[in-house]
Design a protein around this motif. Sequence first.
Motif, mmCIF file in Angstrom:
data_model
loop_
_atom_site.group_PDB
_atom_site.id
_atom_site.type_symbol
_atom_site.label_atom_id
_atom_site.label_comp_id
_atom_site.label_asym_id
_atom_site.label_seq_id
_atom_site.Cartn_x
_atom_site.Cartn_y
_atom_site.Cartn_z
ATOM 1 N N ARG A 1 0.841 -1.186 0.000
ATOM 2 C CA ARG A 1 0.000 0.000 0.000
ATOM 3 C C ARG A 1 0.881 1.242 0.000
ATOM 4 O O ARG A 1 2.014 1.216 0.435
ATOM 5 N N ARG A 2 0.332 2.334 -0.489
ATOM 6 C CA ARG A 2 1.089 3.574 -0.523
ATOM 7 C C ARG A 2 1.511 3.976 0.877
ATOM 8 O O ARG A 2 0.804 3.744 1.852
ATOM 9 N N GLN B 1 -0.948 6.019 2.862
ATOM 10 C CA GLN B 1 -2.089 5.249 3.361
ATOM 11 C C GLN B 1 -1.769 4.628 4.719
ATOM 12 O O GLN B 1 -2.627 4.523 5.593
#
Length: 476
Positions: free
Chosen positions: A318-319, A322
């Motif tokens: 995930r980024r 995030q």
Amino acid sequence: MAQSVVVQVGQCGNQIGRCFWDLALREHAAINKKGIYDDSLKNFFRNVDTRRNGDGVDISKGKIRSLKARAVLIDMEEGVVNEILQGPLKDIFDSKQLITNVSGSGNNWSVGYKVFGSQYRDQIVEKLRQTAEHCDCLQCFFIIHSMGGGTGSGLGTFILNVLEDEFPEVYRFVTSVFPSGEDDVITSPYNSVLAMKELNEHADCVLPIENESLFDIVSRINQMVTSGKPGTTVKPESLITLNEGGIKKKLQEKPFDTMNNIVGNLLLNLTSSARFEGSLNMDLNEITMNLVPFPQLHYLVSSLTPLYTLADVNVPPRRLDQMFSDAFSKDHQLIQADPKHSLYLACALLVRGNVQISDLRRNIERLKSALHFVSWNQEGWKTSLCSVPPVGHSHSLLALANNTCIKPTFIELKKRFTRLYKKKAHLHHYLQVDGMEESCFTEAVSSLSSLIESYNELDVTKGLPIHDPLRLNIVI
């Protein structure tokens, strides 16, 4: 380099401890390829040459001979401790680190605190001193226990008192597992409220954990694994499912192992700066110094992100941003709480891995406008960057919040206590113990009420206008 000692008390404390030591050994094995006893290992492990003398001789540097955990294992039922001693971790403990009985505390705080506390005090002090003497610079005791049973709540908080008496200069961090509403121990509200009074008075920092939250996290991980989506499989070298004896256990089969591993990961991340290098390391004493503005309000809400890192679920990373957003989401908290809509006294972000200071600053700036901080600590952030990430992953984040969102946990506990106490249900089991009087209950619930009121007083300040503090004008 300072050292820490883990004191695991009762069935729950020792089960979490088993997971913690298993994870710690695997983390260091993945990083320490040359088998050299270094500063990072020294924090939680001794290096002992067992070929000399009966007890062995500590070796401060050089090749790893035999690692011994800096730990004391205590339980008044010997089952879990015996399992540990017969399992793959048996070599890191010896008999000088153990105190066990066979009778148990009968889910009764007063038996754990009053009976076994008095009976075993000298032995406990002796074991703690022996462990402390092997440290060059003892900085912290980590106590792991549950609140609902008899040994964890009673003897666990008795030991907290002993630590304050015998080692007043050493920090006392407590990981306390709170019972859920459907707890099968009917007297758990009594045990928890009696234990809370001791935590209020004698702990430096408490990390409350709720079984319900852990179970919800595990359920979400299970849903990911069984969803059938591409890539959502558990990695072969999973850090969330136990791998004792080389036998893989499925996530669904033993949820408590998975839940305990989440708590183990919390402690690993909490101590990562003390064990490994980083561009912005945080000492454990900085947590209490920066996150506990009032001595009694020392309960910190913790969240771990990404959860998939903990689960080792093979999903696309995930980024980074995030991960920071998730840390303030109620789904990632280790108690049932929503810090985003409550009042912050202070917040610490402990980041591991390939993250820059600029990433930290950018995300704090991005998030802080949506968070409510007390008027006198609008910049109440503490940050830490450890360069060594969790095994097999690029980064992770542990957020510790001193936040009024913990208040509902205490209110619910008080309600459950009051329901029992109104009927005087099961009270005679406690009052027949020498030294236990009904005033112990009234004092304990009064202490809890005082804590709740302290949070109420803070909550009413939420949303009030922030005034610049008065400054002294200096005439030149």
